[in-house]
Design a protein around this motif. Structure first.
Motif, short mmCIF file in Angstrom:
data_model
loop_
_atom_site.label_atom_id
_atom_site.label_comp_id
_atom_site.label_asym_id
_atom_site.label_seq_id
_atom_site.Cartn_x
_atom_site.Cartn_y
_atom_site.Cartn_z
N UNK A 1 -6.05 -17.02 -4.47
CA UNK A 1 -5.53 -17.59 -5.71
C UNK A 1 -4.03 -17.33 -5.83
N UNK A 2 -3.38 -18.08 -6.70
CA UNK A 2 -1.99 -17.76 -7.02
C UNK A 2 -1.96 -16.41 -7.72
N UNK A 3 -0.90 -15.63 -7.48
CA UNK A 3 -0.79 -14.37 -8.20
C UNK A 3 -0.11 -13.27 -7.42
N UNK A 4 -0.26 -12.07 -7.96
CA UNK A 4 0.39 -10.88 -7.41
C UNK A 4 -0.56 -10.15 -6.47
N UNK A 5 -0.02 -9.70 -5.34
CA UNK A 5 -0.80 -8.98 -4.34
C UNK A 5 -0.04 -7.72 -3.93
N UNK A 6 -0.79 -6.78 -3.36
CA UNK A 6 -0.22 -5.51 -2.93
C UNK A 6 -0.65 -5.19 -1.49
N UNK A 7 0.28 -4.68 -0.74
CA UNK A 7 0.00 -4.15 0.60
C UNK A 7 0.15 -2.63 0.54
N UNK A 8 -0.85 -1.91 0.98
CA UNK A 8 -0.75 -0.45 1.05
C UNK A 8 -0.65 -0.03 2.52
N UNK A 9 0.24 0.91 2.79
CA UNK A 9 0.49 1.37 4.16
C UNK A 9 0.38 2.89 4.20
N UNK A 10 -0.37 3.38 5.16
CA UNK A 10 -0.48 4.82 5.37
C UNK A 10 -0.74 5.11 6.83
N UNK A 11 -0.94 6.37 7.14
CA UNK A 11 -1.26 6.79 8.51
C UNK A 11 -2.68 7.31 8.53
N UNK A 12 -3.40 6.93 9.57
CA UNK A 12 -4.77 7.43 9.71
C UNK A 12 -4.77 8.95 9.58
N UNK A 13 -5.64 9.46 8.70
CA UNK A 13 -5.65 10.89 8.39
C UNK A 13 -7.08 11.39 8.40
N UNK A 14 -7.29 12.51 9.08
CA UNK A 14 -8.60 13.16 9.06
C UNK A 14 -8.37 14.66 9.03
N UNK A 15 -9.46 15.40 9.10
CA UNK A 15 -9.34 16.86 9.06
C UNK A 15 -8.65 17.41 10.30
N UNK A 16 -8.60 16.63 11.35
CA UNK A 16 -8.02 17.13 12.61
C UNK A 16 -6.81 16.35 13.07
N UNK A 17 -6.49 15.23 12.42
CA UNK A 17 -5.36 14.44 12.88
C UNK A 17 -4.67 13.75 11.72
N UNK A 18 -3.38 13.72 11.78
CA UNK A 18 -2.57 12.94 10.86
C UNK A 18 -1.24 12.69 11.55
N UNK A 19 -0.45 11.81 11.01
CA UNK A 19 0.82 11.51 11.64
C UNK A 19 1.81 11.04 10.59
N UNK A 20 3.06 11.13 10.94
CA UNK A 20 4.13 10.66 10.08
C UNK A 20 5.18 10.05 10.97
N UNK A 21 6.04 9.21 10.39
CA UNK A 21 7.08 8.60 11.19
C UNK A 21 7.59 7.32 10.57
N UNK A 22 8.57 6.74 11.25
CA UNK A 22 9.22 5.53 10.75
C UNK A 22 8.47 4.28 11.21
N UNK A 23 8.55 3.25 10.39
CA UNK A 23 7.91 1.99 10.75
C UNK A 23 8.67 0.85 10.08
N UNK A 24 8.32 -0.37 10.47
CA UNK A 24 8.85 -1.56 9.81
C UNK A 24 7.67 -2.41 9.36
N UNK A 25 7.76 -2.90 8.13
CA UNK A 25 6.74 -3.79 7.60
C UNK A 25 7.37 -5.17 7.41
N UNK A 26 6.66 -6.21 7.82
CA UNK A 26 7.17 -7.57 7.67
C UNK A 26 6.08 -8.46 7.11
N UNK A 27 6.50 -9.53 6.43
CA UNK A 27 5.54 -10.42 5.79
C UNK A 27 5.93 -11.87 6.05
N UNK A 28 5.02 -12.61 6.66
CA UNK A 28 5.26 -14.02 6.97
C UNK A 28 3.99 -14.80 6.65
N UNK A 29 4.03 -16.12 6.87
CA UNK A 29 2.87 -16.97 6.64
C UNK A 29 2.68 -17.86 7.86
N UNK A 30 1.42 -18.04 8.27
CA UNK A 30 1.14 -18.87 9.44
C UNK A 30 0.97 -20.32 9.00
#
Length: 829
Positions: A800-829
């Motif tokens: 539908x027309x309207x407002x949307x949200x993208x959430x970005x995180x790093x896979x996290x568990x009791x034994x693994x997590x990560x941090x770092x730089x990234x780039x997010x881009x948004x296009x339409x096919x």
């Protein structure tokens, strides 16, 4: 969802797999073997952090490993294979995808776990089955006091066969757990050296038993416990030699790599040289391998190309391969029991019926006793030379070595002899041994059945048939090599083709193989069948797998007649429909396809192809050009040209160890520029991709929304302060500290097919996760962990027309997590 805690699941140091040398192994001072433990992925039946690769001709494992930051743990040159240790944060599935464009591989797959069979020691409740007995007369003149408990010998008519053959001069390789080799009813039949595959060391008479497991001792005694020595009982081939091949020191099971390496060693022997090849010093004169028969009672359910090719190697050298059908019990796939050319054995009861635990199916070769089998057992005190333990066991694990023992009798009976009666020359091929066992078996139903295959092995009849000029009168097998190619391009091998041969010895026989394993394209297109039955077949083939390759698979049904003893090769064309490229022709700047900010275009990089796109930029714009493989395995390279054709920017990988390319281009002036997309591996009609063009508009500003992430799932999301990310824009950002969640907002239209993509700056940092939400709806519309290696891509048609949200995180568990730089881009096919 793929597990991410690979750092904690790294291969135990005790495995210490070194590169497998082709030279002679030497025996060190006898010490107890290292544990050889490994860590199994908690959600899959394979070794954590390892990848098995099959190499193309002339390609090196170390070069392949370097492309993904992996290390070579071991090489199996006879199989053109190697096992890699993956860097922390790179899953097996990601590694498969990342290597798909290397052009160096035939396949890639996990190092599967071949489990120790579930059925094992089992003292009968209420006594032994009343029909299970061996009379003193039936045992001949043997003086072993417990023969009366070994009903399976009588059931197979082994005592009658012993008048002609006892297995003397024949070597049975037992690929299994470590064996109590000094058991007084095994010791005299042990042949050294053997091989400890996990530790890659020789087993000598002085090597201590590792103290782990009982299975190998049970199996060895079933096949070839010493007979006529006044101790315990006897094996089916009571004078055959047992070559110990330890494939695990872990009760969980054996790795596929350790198993395959043991198979190769069993054929080549300690000098590491194939039988009959220049420099071969240890193949016994007149024999075809270091061992004559190889028994393997482990198994799994996953199709393994490594296992298939290792067994093919055994059979191709003239060594008989015997394996258990499995104890599931099902008619479903079982590895390696379904391998064409192998003798796959079901288990039967004293009443000649299939046991309730034995697998069944149209792939079975024969059956043999596997319930309440009285065999050698590990001694309670392994230092006590006089202790001779026996116990009852259940399982197809024991029907298999019972059959291997019968095969030893057949090989000895058919062999040409020296003046002293010793074996001069092995005369039968693996297929001939299988045919003798099948043709002389007792058929409870009078015909082949999925319950017991061709019937229950009858050693006496098999031995008799072996003495009747069997080398010249028993039908030989066939070796067939199939190469699948595209009908439109005979130079293009078709990957991921499944092949079934129906027919041959009987109408319901089904023989299956495939051209590669895994979930990526390795375009070798080769399928082999070794030592299979001659006869008239119907060949069915289909491939490649559409989900990986795109397009439409080719399907082939064709008659195939195979003559006994033939070794033939066939090139088979498939009518394959490849992914289409609606932008063609766009190979030059004159025919370039227009692309604008916020647009993603699909393309296909077929053989020798390049795609050219044109875009307009304003002076000072920082254009972000980003590619993503859709199907196939392209190694994408990007260039930006000006109107004169001058290269202004280029990139061949968005970061180290990936095959998709991305680049920033700052326009020096307002005008038209051209993007050239190439496949640096030369192209393939399966290689589909998309190219997205966005404008870099800066970096995120914190606070940028908030939330929590556990695994790949977001919770407690707060969209307050979300950064705007309009369609056509890209932003630089970072996951920091660990556990950080970033939120981006945009306005979309109904029916718009949006493409949101993450490009991490470093390998494993961060291991991205992304979800799409619609304003007012707490349930994610789309949630993506990995699209290619560590980067997620959300493609979604907005409702539908309207407002949307993208959430970005790093896979996290009791034994693994990560941090770092990234780039997010948004296009339409």
């Amino acid at each position: 969802m793929q597990p991410k805690n690979l750092a904690s699941l790294a291969l135990a140091v005790t495995l210490a797999l070194a590169s497998c040398s082709q030279g002679t192994l030497t025996a060190s001072t006898p010490v107890a073997p290292a544990p050889g433990a490994f860590v199994v992925d908690p959600t899959h039946s394979y070794v954590a952090g390892q990848l098995v690769i099959g190499l193309q001709d002339g390609r090196g494992a170390r070069d392949v490993a370097e492309t993904i930051g992996a290390q070579v743990l071991a090489e199996l040159p006879e199989l053109q294979a190697a096992v890699l240790s993956l860097p922390a944060g790179l899953s097996v599935q990601k590694a498969v995808r990342a290597l798909a464009g290397s052009g160096a591989l035939r396949y890639a797959e996990p190092n599967y776990l071949m489990t120790t069979p579930e059925r094992s020691g089992n003292t009968p409740q209420g006594g032994l089955d009343a029909s299970a007995s061996v009379t003193a007369q039936a045992t001949g003149a043997l003086n072993d006091p417990q023969l009366g408990k070994q009903w399976f010998l009588n059931n197979m008519n082994a005592p009658k066969a012993w008048a002609t053959a006892t297995g003397k001069g024949i070597r049975i390789g037992v690929a299994d757990e470590d064996i109590d080799r000094n058991h007084p009813d095994l010791k005299a039949n042990m042949a050294f050296p053997g091989f400890d595959s996990p530790n890659q060391t020789l087993i000598t008479a002085a090597t201590p038993y590792d103290g782990s497991g009982h299975h190998g001792t049970w199996v060895s005694g079933t096949a070839a416990a010493v007979g006529n020595n006044g101790i315990g009982g006897a094996g089916v081939a009571y004078e055959a030699s047992i070559v110990p091949l330890t494939i695990t020191h872990d009760p969980t099971g054996a790795s596929n790599v350790d198993s395959a390496r043991a198979f190769v060693w069993a054929v080549n022997g300690p000098d590491g040289i194939a039988p009959g090849a220049a420099g071969d010093t240890d193949t016994p004169a007149g024999h075809r391998g270091f061992v004559d028969i190889l028994n393997y009672s482990f198994g799994g359910t996953a199709y393994s190309q490594l296992s298939k090719e290792a067994i093919d190697y055994v059979l191709s050298k003239g060594v008989v391969f015997v394996t258990s059908a499995g104890n599931t019990p099902t008619t479903g796939p079982a590895s390696p029991a379904w391998t064409p050319g192998a003798i796959s054995v079901a288990a039967t009861t004293p009443r000649n019926t299939r046991t309730d635990f034995s697998n069944k199916g149209a792939h079975l070769s024969v059956a043999a006793p596997g319930k309440q089998v009285w065999v050698t057992a590990v001694r309670t005190d392994t230092s006590n030379a006089s202790e001779s333990n026996y116990e009852y066991v259940d399982g197809t694990s024991f029907s298999s070595p019972a059959t291997a023992g019968a095969a030893a009798l057949v090989l000895q009976a058919s062999a040409t002899k020296n003046a002293d009666g010793s074996v001069k020359q092995i005369t039968l091929t693996p297929a001939q041994v299988r045919h003798i066992l099948e043709d002389t078996a007792l058929k409870p139903t009078g015909a082949y059945s999925i319950e017991t295959g061709n019937g229950i092995v009858q050693a006496d009849k098999a031995v008799l048939r072996a003495t009747q000029d069997a080398a010249n009168t028993v039908e030989k097998g066939v070796n067939v090599a199939l190469q699948f190619v595209a009908r439109s391009d005979s130079k293009l091998g078709i990957p991921l083709v499944g092949v079934t041969l129906s027919g041959g010895k009987r109408p319901d026989q089904l023989l299956y193989a495939q051209s590669a394993a895994g979930d990526a394209i390795y375009p070798a297109g080769r399928v082999n069948f070794r030592e299979i039955d001659a006869g008239d077949y119907q060949l069915y083939a289909s491939g490649p797998r559409t989900v990986v390759a795109g397009g439409t698979p080719g399907i082939l049904s064709s008659p195939l007649s195979l003559a006994p003893g033939a070794a033939k090769g066939y090139t088979l064309p498939l009518d394959v429909t490849f992914p289409t490229d609606s932008n063609e022709p766009n190979d030059t700047t004159a025919t370039a396809t227009p692309i604008a900010y916020g647009v993603a275009k699909d393309g296909v990089l077929k053989n020798g192809d390049q795609d050219v796109f044109a875009f307009t930029a304003t002076a000072g714009d920082v254009a972000f050009l980003n590619t993503q493989t859709v199907t196939g395995s392209p190694d994408i390279g990007l260039q930006v040209l000006d109107a004169t054709g001058k290269v202004l920017a280029s990139n061949s990988a968005q970061r180290k160890n990936v095959t998709d390319a991305a680049l920033d281009f700052k326009a020096p002036a307002t005008g038209t520029y051209y993007v050239v997309v190439k496949d640096e591996m030369g192209g393939n009609p399966f290689n589909a991709y998309w190219l997205a063009l966005t404008r870099l508009t800066g970096s995120e500003s914190e606070p940028n929304g908030s939330g929590k992430i556990n695994g790949e799932k977001f919770s407690d999301l707060d969209f307050t302060g979300a950064n705007a990310l309009n369609i056509g824009e890209a932003k630089d950002a970072a996951i920091s500290p660990t556990g950080d969640v970033d939120v981006y907002t945009f306005t979309g239209k109904a029916g718009q097919n949006i493409l949101a993509d993450i490009n991490a700056a470093e390998s494993g940092k961060p291991d991205g996760v992304m979800s799409l939400y619609q304003a007012g709806n707490p349930v994610a519309l789309s949630a993506v962990d990995d699209t290619n290696t560590q980067d997620p891509t959300v493609e979604y048609v907005l409702p539908a027309d309207g407002v949307y949200y993208l959430t970005v995180g790093a896979y996290t568990s009791s034994t693994q997590s990560s941090a770092g730089s990234y780039r997010v881009s948004l296009a339409a096919r």
